[in-house]
Scaffold this motif. Structure first.
Motif, PDB file in Angstrom:
ATOM      1  N   ILE A   4     -29.461 -10.473  32.740  1.00 24.16           N
ATOM      2  CA  ILE A   4     -29.113 -11.887  32.584  1.00 24.16           C
ATOM      3  C   ILE A   4     -30.396 -12.702  32.576  1.00 24.16           C
ATOM      4  CG2 ILE A   4     -27.922 -13.876  33.624  1.00 24.16           C
ATOM      5  CD1 ILE A   4     -26.113 -11.866  35.096  1.00 24.16           C
ATOM      6  N   GLU A   5     -30.533 -13.550  31.579  1.00 25.22           N
ATOM      7  CA  GLU A   5     -31.688 -14.437  31.527  1.00 25.22           C
ATOM      8  C   GLU A   5     -31.195 -15.853  31.224  1.00 25.22           C
ATOM      9  OE1 GLU A   5     -34.587 -12.906  28.813  1.00 25.22           O
ATOM     10  OE2 GLU A   5     -36.133 -14.288  29.512  1.00 25.22           O
ATOM     11  N   VAL A   6     -31.561 -16.757  32.083  1.00 22.54           N
ATOM     12  CA  VAL A   6     -31.181 -18.160  31.908  1.00 22.54           C
ATOM     13  C   VAL A   6     -32.473 -18.928  31.657  1.00 22.54           C
ATOM     14  CG1 VAL A   6     -30.175 -20.176  33.059  1.00 22.54           C
ATOM     15  CG2 VAL A   6     -29.206 -17.910  33.463  1.00 22.54           C
ATOM     16  N   LYS A   7     -32.510 -19.629  30.518  1.00 23.30           N
ATOM     17  CA  LYS A   7     -33.753 -20.316  30.137  1.00 23.30           C
ATOM     18  C   LYS A   7     -33.530 -21.812  29.998  1.00 23.30           C
ATOM     19  CE  LYS A   7     -35.939 -16.679  27.325  1.00 23.30           C
ATOM     20  NZ  LYS A   7     -36.253 -16.358  25.915  1.00 23.30           N
ATOM     21  N   ASN A   8     -34.172 -22.565  30.848  1.00 25.35           N
ATOM     22  CA  ASN A   8     -34.168 -24.031  30.765  1.00 25.35           C
ATOM     23  C   ASN A   8     -32.776 -24.632  30.582  1.00 25.35           C
ATOM     24  OD1 ASN A   8     -36.829 -23.029  28.902  1.00 25.35           O
ATOM     25  ND2 ASN A   8     -37.208 -24.286  30.706  1.00 25.35           N
ATOM     26  N   VAL A   9     -31.818 -24.117  31.364  1.00 29.14           N
ATOM     27  CA  VAL A   9     -30.437 -24.590  31.202  1.00 29.14           C
ATOM     28  C   VAL A   9     -30.193 -25.887  31.981  1.00 29.14           C
ATOM     29  CG1 VAL A   9     -28.044 -24.108  31.888  1.00 29.14           C
ATOM     30  CG2 VAL A   9     -29.312 -22.441  30.515  1.00 29.14           C
ATOM     31  N   LYS A  46     -23.331 -24.538  41.777  1.00 28.39           N
ATOM     32  CA  LYS A  46     -23.194 -23.071  41.714  1.00 28.39           C
ATOM     33  C   LYS A  46     -22.097 -22.623  40.748  1.00 28.39           C
ATOM     34  CE  LYS A  46     -22.171 -22.746  46.083  1.00 28.39           C
ATOM     35  NZ  LYS A  46     -22.090 -24.190  46.432  1.00 28.39           N
ATOM     36  N   SER A  47     -20.938 -23.233  40.859  1.00 28.37           N
ATOM     37  CA  SER A  47     -19.824 -22.842  39.988  1.00 28.37           C
ATOM     38  C   SER A  47     -20.168 -23.107  38.522  1.00 28.37           C
ATOM     39  CB  SER A  47     -18.555 -23.631  40.322  1.00 28.37           C
ATOM     40  OG  SER A  47     -17.923 -23.039  41.405  1.00 28.37           O
ATOM     41  N   THR A  48     -20.756 -24.255  38.274  1.00 35.62           N
ATOM     42  CA  THR A  48     -21.154 -24.594  36.902  1.00 35.62           C
ATOM     43  C   THR A  48     -22.140 -23.559  36.381  1.00 35.62           C
ATOM     44  OG1 THR A  48     -20.846 -26.928  37.439  1.00 35.62           O
ATOM     45  CG2 THR A  48     -22.110 -26.428  35.447  1.00 35.62           C
ATOM     46  N   LEU A  49     -23.087 -23.177  37.218  1.00 36.05           N
ATOM     47  CA  LEU A  49     -24.092 -22.188  36.805  1.00 36.05           C
ATOM     48  C   LEU A  49     -23.437 -20.852  36.475  1.00 36.05           C
ATOM     49  CD1 LEU A  49     -26.944 -21.162  36.368  1.00 36.05           C
ATOM     50  CD2 LEU A  49     -27.226 -20.952  38.849  1.00 36.05           C
ATOM     51  N   VAL A  50     -22.540 -20.380  37.354  1.00 33.71           N
ATOM     52  CA  VAL A  50     -21.936 -19.064  37.115  1.00 33.71           C
ATOM     53  C   VAL A  50     -21.029 -19.113  35.879  1.00 33.71           C
ATOM     54  CG1 VAL A  50     -19.857 -19.107  38.556  1.00 33.71           C
ATOM     55  CG2 VAL A  50     -21.161 -17.016  38.356  1.00 33.71           C
ATOM     56  N   ARG A  51     -20.400 -20.268  35.627  1.00 36.86           N
ATOM     57  CA  ARG A  51     -19.557 -20.405  34.440  1.00 36.86           C
ATOM     58  C   ARG A  51     -20.389 -20.468  33.157  1.00 36.86           C
ATOM     59  NH1 ARG A  51     -14.350 -22.236  35.127  1.00 36.86           N
ATOM     60  NH2 ARG A  51     -14.537 -23.843  33.541  1.00 36.86           N
ATOM     61  N   CYS A  52     -21.638 -20.881  33.290  1.00 39.23           N
ATOM     62  CA  CYS A  52     -22.541 -20.850  32.130  1.00 39.23           C
ATOM     63  C   CYS A  52     -22.936 -19.410  31.770  1.00 39.23           C
ATOM     64  CB  CYS A  52     -23.806 -21.664  32.392  1.00 39.23           C
ATOM     65  SG  CYS A  52     -23.563 -23.453  32.262  1.00 39.23           S
ATOM     66  N   LEU A  53     -22.888 -18.503  32.766  1.00 39.51           N
ATOM     67  CA  LEU A  53     -23.329 -17.125  32.517  1.00 39.51           C
ATOM     68  C   LEU A  53     -22.405 -16.373  31.564  1.00 39.51           C
ATOM     69  CD1 LEU A  53     -24.535 -15.969  36.069  1.00 39.51           C
ATOM     70  CD2 LEU A  53     -25.844 -17.050  34.237  1.00 39.51           C
ATOM     71  N   ASN A  54     -21.134 -16.807  31.484  1.00 43.84           N
ATOM     72  CA  ASN A  54     -20.253 -16.183  30.489  1.00 43.84           C
ATOM     73  C   ASN A  54     -19.752 -17.198  29.454  1.00 43.84           C
ATOM     74  OD1 ASN A  54     -18.483 -17.562  32.085  1.00 43.84           O
ATOM     75  ND2 ASN A  54     -17.359 -15.772  32.805  1.00 43.84           N
ATOM     76  N   TYR A  55     -20.411 -18.367  29.468  1.00 46.58           N
ATOM     77  CA  TYR A  55     -20.098 -19.411  28.484  1.00 46.58           C
ATOM     78  C   TYR A  55     -18.678 -19.948  28.603  1.00 46.58           C
ATOM     79  CZ  TYR A  55     -24.026 -20.623  25.489  1.00 46.58           C
ATOM     80  OH  TYR A  55     -25.176 -21.176  25.002  1.00 46.58           O
ATOM     81  N   LEU A  56     -18.067 -19.807  29.812  1.00 45.83           N
ATOM     82  CA  LEU A  56     -16.838 -20.557  30.061  1.00 45.83           C
ATOM     83  C   LEU A  56     -17.213 -22.034  30.039  1.00 45.83           C
ATOM     84  CD1 LEU A  56     -14.982 -18.647  32.923  1.00 45.83           C
ATOM     85  CD2 LEU A  56     -14.310 -18.881  30.531  1.00 45.83           C
ATOM     86  N   GLU A  57     -18.460 -22.277  30.420  1.00 45.90           N
ATOM     87  CA  GLU A  57     -19.050 -23.613  30.347  1.00 45.90           C
ATOM     88  C   GLU A  57     -20.274 -23.477  29.439  1.00 45.90           C
ATOM     89  OE1 GLU A  57     -17.780 -26.778  31.281  1.00 45.90           O
ATOM     90  OE2 GLU A  57     -17.632 -25.974  33.320  1.00 45.90           O
ATOM     91  N   LYS A  58     -20.381 -24.369  28.462  1.00 44.29           N
ATOM     92  CA  LYS A  58     -21.496 -24.278  27.521  1.00 44.29           C
ATOM     93  C   LYS A  58     -22.625 -25.174  28.032  1.00 44.29           C
ATOM     94  CE  LYS A  58     -21.879 -24.422  22.470  1.00 44.29           C
ATOM     95  NZ  LYS A  58     -23.107 -25.235  22.439  1.00 44.29           N
ATOM     96  N   PRO A  59     -23.829 -24.643  28.176  1.00 47.77           N
ATOM     97  CA  PRO A  59     -24.931 -25.489  28.646  1.00 47.77           C
ATOM     98  C   PRO A  59     -25.173 -26.675  27.689  1.00 47.77           C
ATOM     99  CG  PRO A  59     -25.596 -23.174  28.610  1.00 47.77           C
ATOM    100  CD  PRO A  59     -24.262 -23.248  27.929  1.00 47.77           C
TER     101      PRO A  59
END
Ligand code: ADP
Ligand code: ADP
Length: 234
Positions: A4-9, A46-59
């Motif tokens: 998993i890589e999160v870049k400038n989200v 935290k929840s927003t971040l974890v939801r971004c990891l599977n794109y349930l939430e779009k950054p």
């Protein structure tokens, strides 16, 4: 390369009356096999971040890469397929109350087109993995909180995910039950090499099983590293 890589989200929730900047320039790298804790107070993001990891939430800005693949560049169909590699469990279990335990676990396989008989067979194996073989024909309402979370874990594992996201998965459980669920997660991580991301507001959870941790405060990561780096505590 990282799993998993999160870049400038960044993530901004916009409404008519106000904008909430839930995440601000988040950068994360999680390697295969890590048990990565994300800890912070309620409302930290935290929840927003974890939801971004599977794109349930779009950054709103930045990118999320899973095994080097940028989720923002996938079509809806490709994204749905990718999501099967990323399972999730929740604070309130989210089981289907009108279905038996075994059918809750088989359900994600049935959706994928696996035959009912075969899906149930796999579900039985998973029930054994989580120590609930005797509850196959029970309904969720007949189970304790810890047992419900075990069923949710078995269901999450049904699709053979590479990543398991846990959003406050032990927050509704008493300390002993929390301990036993964390031990199960540790066993799954060890046995199957699944990368685990744990969202929690409880330091005890992080101390018990995490190999790495990021501390989130007001939408930002203020520290991240190994447990030894951050807490001088293995
Ligand atoms: P945590 O999981 O750490 O409690 P959240 O990610 O749920 O934090 O929330 C972070 C911030 O974003 C909070 O201020 C919350 O109210 C806000 N937020 C979360 N989801 C939404 C949404 N769908 N719309 C508007 N604001 C939201
Ligand atoms: P949790 O902290 O257990 O994730 P919340 O009660 O914070 O649950 O959020 C439940 C749902 O409401 C989530 O889908 C979240 O995105 C959304 N949400 C949270 N805060 C807000 C908000 N301020 N405005 C709109 N939706 C929100």
């Amino acid at each position: 390369k990282p799993v998993i890589e999160v870049k400038n989200v960044s993530k901004i929730f916009k409404s008519k009356t106000s904008n909430v900047e839930a995440l601000k320039d988040i950068n994360l790298e999680i390697q295969k096999g890590e048990i990565f804790g994300i800890i912070g107070m309620s409302g930290a993001g935290k929840s927003t971040l974890v939801r971004c990891l599977n794109y349930l939430e779009k950054p709103s800005e930045g990118s999320v890469l899973i095994e080097g693949e940028d989720l923002g560049k996938l079509t809806e169909k490709e994204l749905r397929k990718k999501r099967t590699e990323i399972s999730m469990i929740f604070q309130h279990f989210n089981l289907l109350m009108q279905k038996k335990v075994i059918d809750n676990i088989a359900f994600p396989l049935i959706i994928q087109g696996v035959k009912k008989r075969e899906a149930r067979k796999r579900a039985e194996q998973l029930l054994e993995t989580v120590g609930l073989s005797d509850k196959a024909n029970a309904y969720p309402v007949q189970l304790s909180g810890g047992q419900k979370q075990r069923v949710a874990i078995a269901r999450a594992l049904a699709v053979n995910p590479k990543i398991l996201l846990c959003d406050e998965a032990t927050s509704a459980l008493d300390p002993q039950t929390t301990e036993s669920i964390l031990e199960l997660l540790q066993e799954i991580n060890y046995k199957y090499g699944i990368t685990i991301v744990i969202i929690t507001h409880e330091m005890a959870v992080v101390r018990k099983i995490c190999t790495h941790v990021a501390i989130v405060e007001k939408g930002r990561i203020i520290e991240q590293g190994t447990m030894v780096d951050i807490f001088n505590h293995p």
